[in-house]
Design a protein around this motif. Structure first.
Motif, mmCIF file in Angstrom:
data_model
loop_
_atom_site.group_PDB
_atom_site.id
_atom_site.type_symbol
_atom_site.label_atom_id
_atom_site.label_comp_id
_atom_site.label_asym_id
_atom_site.label_seq_id
_atom_site.Cartn_x
_atom_site.Cartn_y
_atom_site.Cartn_z
ATOM 1 N N SER A 128 13.265 -6.137 -0.166
ATOM 2 C CA SER A 128 13.817 -6.511 1.140
ATOM 3 C C SER A 128 12.937 -6.042 2.288
ATOM 4 C CB SER A 128 15.233 -5.970 1.299
ATOM 5 O OG SER A 128 15.226 -4.564 1.404
ATOM 6 N N LYS A 129 12.185 -4.990 2.059
ATOM 7 C CA LYS A 129 11.310 -4.462 3.105
ATOM 8 C C LYS A 129 10.021 -5.282 3.217
ATOM 9 C CE LYS A 129 9.128 -0.168 4.592
ATOM 10 N NZ LYS A 129 8.862 1.231 4.255
ATOM 11 N N ALA A 130 9.544 -5.793 2.092
ATOM 12 C CA ALA A 130 8.223 -6.435 2.056
ATOM 13 C C ALA A 130 8.227 -7.911 2.421
ATOM 14 C CB ALA A 130 7.612 -6.269 0.665
ATOM 15 N N ILE A 131 9.185 -8.646 1.895
ATOM 16 C CA ILE A 131 9.159 -10.103 2.056
ATOM 17 C C ILE A 131 10.546 -10.577 2.467
ATOM 18 C CG2 ILE A 131 8.724 -12.309 0.912
ATOM 19 C CD1 ILE A 131 6.902 -10.811 -1.041
ATOM 20 N N PRO A 132 10.692 -11.346 3.495
ATOM 21 C CA PRO A 132 9.658 -11.762 4.433
ATOM 22 C C PRO A 132 9.298 -10.622 5.378
ATOM 23 C CG PRO A 132 11.763 -12.663 5.125
ATOM 24 C CD PRO A 132 11.998 -11.945 3.828
ATOM 25 N N PRO A 133 8.042 -10.590 5.815
ATOM 26 C CA PRO A 133 7.624 -9.537 6.743
ATOM 27 C C PRO A 133 8.406 -9.620 8.058
ATOM 28 C CG PRO A 133 5.728 -10.769 5.929
ATOM 29 C CD PRO A 133 6.950 -11.495 5.485
ATOM 30 N N VAL A 134 8.600 -8.475 8.670
ATOM 31 C CA VAL A 134 9.345 -8.394 9.931
ATOM 32 C C VAL A 134 8.724 -9.302 10.996
ATOM 33 C CG1 VAL A 134 10.031 -6.838 11.800
ATOM 34 C CG2 VAL A 134 10.208 -6.091 9.432
ATOM 35 N N VAL A 135 7.389 -9.370 11.047
ATOM 36 C CA VAL A 135 6.752 -10.199 12.072
ATOM 37 C C VAL A 135 7.121 -11.671 11.896
ATOM 38 C CG1 VAL A 135 4.839 -8.630 12.531
ATOM 39 C CG2 VAL A 135 4.563 -10.401 10.819
ATOM 40 N N VAL A 162 0.839 -1.203 0.000
ATOM 41 C CA VAL A 162 0.000 0.000 0.000
ATOM 42 C C VAL A 162 0.873 1.252 0.000
ATOM 43 C CG1 VAL A 162 -1.627 1.338 1.414
ATOM 44 C CG2 VAL A 162 -2.006 -1.109 1.044
ATOM 45 N N GLU A 163 1.950 1.197 0.751
ATOM 46 C CA GLU A 163 2.874 2.327 0.865
ATOM 47 C C GLU A 163 3.458 2.722 -0.498
ATOM 48 O OE1 GLU A 163 7.158 3.059 3.091
ATOM 49 O OE2 GLU A 163 5.797 1.542 3.881
ATOM 50 N N TYR A 164 3.594 1.749 -1.402
ATOM 51 C CA TYR A 164 4.209 1.988 -2.711
ATOM 52 C C TYR A 164 3.210 1.905 -3.867
ATOM 53 C CZ TYR A 164 8.518 1.407 -0.125
ATOM 54 O OH TYR A 164 9.524 1.552 0.784
ATOM 55 N N GLY A 165 1.935 1.721 -3.542
ATOM 56 C CA GLY A 165 0.927 1.581 -4.585
ATOM 57 C C GLY A 165 1.032 0.264 -5.334
ATOM 58 N N LEU A 166 1.454 -0.775 -4.630
ATOM 59 C CA LEU A 166 1.647 -2.084 -5.250
ATOM 60 C C LEU A 166 0.750 -3.131 -4.595
ATOM 61 C CD1 LEU A 166 5.561 -2.107 -5.403
ATOM 62 C CD2 LEU A 166 3.969 -1.522 -7.248
ATOM 63 N N HIS A 167 0.361 -4.105 -5.395
ATOM 64 C CA HIS A 167 -0.406 -5.241 -4.888
ATOM 65 C C HIS A 167 0.564 -6.344 -4.457
ATOM 66 C CE1 HIS A 167 -4.298 -3.698 -6.091
ATOM 67 N NE2 HIS A 167 -3.765 -3.349 -7.259
ATOM 68 N N PRO A 168 0.092 -7.294 -3.648
ATOM 69 C CA PRO A 168 0.975 -8.390 -3.216
ATOM 70 C C PRO A 168 1.675 -9.117 -4.372
ATOM 71 C CG PRO A 168 -0.977 -8.386 -1.870
ATOM 72 C CD PRO A 168 -1.203 -7.347 -2.949
ATOM 73 N N VAL A 169 0.991 -9.320 -5.485
ATOM 74 C CA VAL A 169 1.634 -10.016 -6.609
ATOM 75 C C VAL A 169 2.835 -9.225 -7.125
ATOM 76 C CG1 VAL A 169 0.158 -9.065 -8.457
ATOM 77 C CG2 VAL A 169 1.242 -11.318 -8.747
ATOM 78 N N HIS A 170 2.762 -7.894 -7.084
ATOM 79 C CA HIS A 170 3.890 -7.077 -7.525
ATOM 80 C C HIS A 170 5.081 -7.255 -6.585
ATOM 81 C CE1 HIS A 170 0.419 -4.407 -9.027
ATOM 82 N NE2 HIS A 170 0.766 -5.244 -9.992
ATOM 83 N N LEU A 171 4.790 -7.312 -5.292
ATOM 84 C CA LEU A 171 5.855 -7.523 -4.309
ATOM 85 C C LEU A 171 6.449 -8.912 -4.434
ATOM 86 C CD1 LEU A 171 4.125 -5.731 -1.330
ATOM 87 C CD2 LEU A 171 6.002 -4.862 -2.720
ATOM 88 N N GLU A 172 5.622 -9.892 -4.771
ATOM 89 C CA GLU A 172 6.124 -11.248 -4.978
ATOM 90 C C GLU A 172 7.065 -11.299 -6.178
ATOM 91 O OE1 GLU A 172 2.575 -13.601 -5.230
ATOM 92 O OE2 GLU A 172 2.163 -13.395 -3.092
ATOM 93 N N VAL A 173 6.742 -10.542 -7.234
ATOM 94 C CA VAL A 173 7.639 -10.460 -8.395
ATOM 95 C C VAL A 173 8.975 -9.863 -7.960
ATOM 96 C CG1 VAL A 173 8.028 -9.357 -10.637
ATOM 97 C CG2 VAL A 173 5.778 -10.322 -10.108
ATOM 98 N N LEU A 174 8.919 -8.751 -7.232
ATOM 99 C CA LEU A 174 10.162 -8.107 -6.778
ATOM 100 C C LEU A 174 10.983 -9.035 -5.890
ATOM 101 C CD1 LEU A 174 8.912 -4.489 -5.936
ATOM 102 C CD2 LEU A 174 10.125 -5.264 -7.995
ATOM 103 N N TYR A 175 10.296 -9.702 -4.963
ATOM 104 C CA TYR A 175 11.015 -10.603 -4.068
ATOM 105 C C TYR A 175 11.665 -11.745 -4.854
ATOM 106 C CZ TYR A 175 12.149 -13.875 -0.369
ATOM 107 O OH TYR A 175 12.825 -14.738 0.447
#
Length: 187
Positions: free
Chosen positions: A104-111, A27-40
């Protein structure tokens, strides 16, 4: 009495919490989870696995979804498309510094990282058990393993700093042995 294994409930909750935490970063970057999965994925794969086809296979999405995601990520400056110098038909997806930072910020989540750290010495046993579960599911679904290069049957150490890939017939640096490979074959 329930016939559902309590482990499936636990795994489902972990996956849901993981997905929610990833979504919040997006949300912070205007991206959906699938976009973050691509980046990761692109932040973790080797040079043989950074193509649109490999992304599609890894994520289990359609070519259209992958293409739209790549186009959006490129337009927002998270990745660049580069033609392979040896085979101009092949396009490599290369993360920009911005893309690396978000991955690196999104995946894996800090929690999740914090939760795993609380396991201490038990984390290795859990890793082995989850890897067995993963391999079983991959075999049942005929999915590629996308494993870390150094665990592949084609990985052959040459010295402390390099290894030889018997599949690609290339000598690669040790850092490459820590990356995911589309061609990974379990030993």
């Amino acid at each position: 009495m329930s016939t559902i294994n309590p482990l499936t409930d636990i795994l489902e909750r972990i996956v849901t919490l993981h997905r929610n935490e990833v979504r919040l970063v997006g949300v912070e970057y205007g991206l959906h989870p699938v976009h973050l999965e691509v980046l990761y994925y692109l932040s973790r794969c080797n040079k043989f696995s950074d193509t649109p086809a490999a992304v599609t296979e890894f994520l289990g999405t359609t070519k259209g979804t992958t293409s739209q995601s790549i186009t959006l990520l490129a337009s927002k400056g998270f990745l660049n498309k580069e033609k392979d110098p040896d085979d101009r038909r092949v396009t490599h997806l290369v993360l920009t510094e911005k893309g690396k930072e978000v991955a690196s910020k999104a995946i894996p989540p800090v929690v999740l990282i914090n939760g795993l750290e609380q396991l201490g010495n038990d984390s290795e046993a859990l890793r082995e058990q989850l890897e067995t579960l993963l391999r079983s599911m991959q075999k049942a679904t005929n999915s590629a393993s996308f494993g870390v290069c150094k665990t592949c049957k084609f990985h052959q150490p040459v010295s402390d700093g390099v290894f030889f890939c018997k599949l690609t017939k290339e000598t690669l640096d040790l850092e490459g042995g820590e990356l995911l490979c589309r061609e990974h074959t379990i030993k």
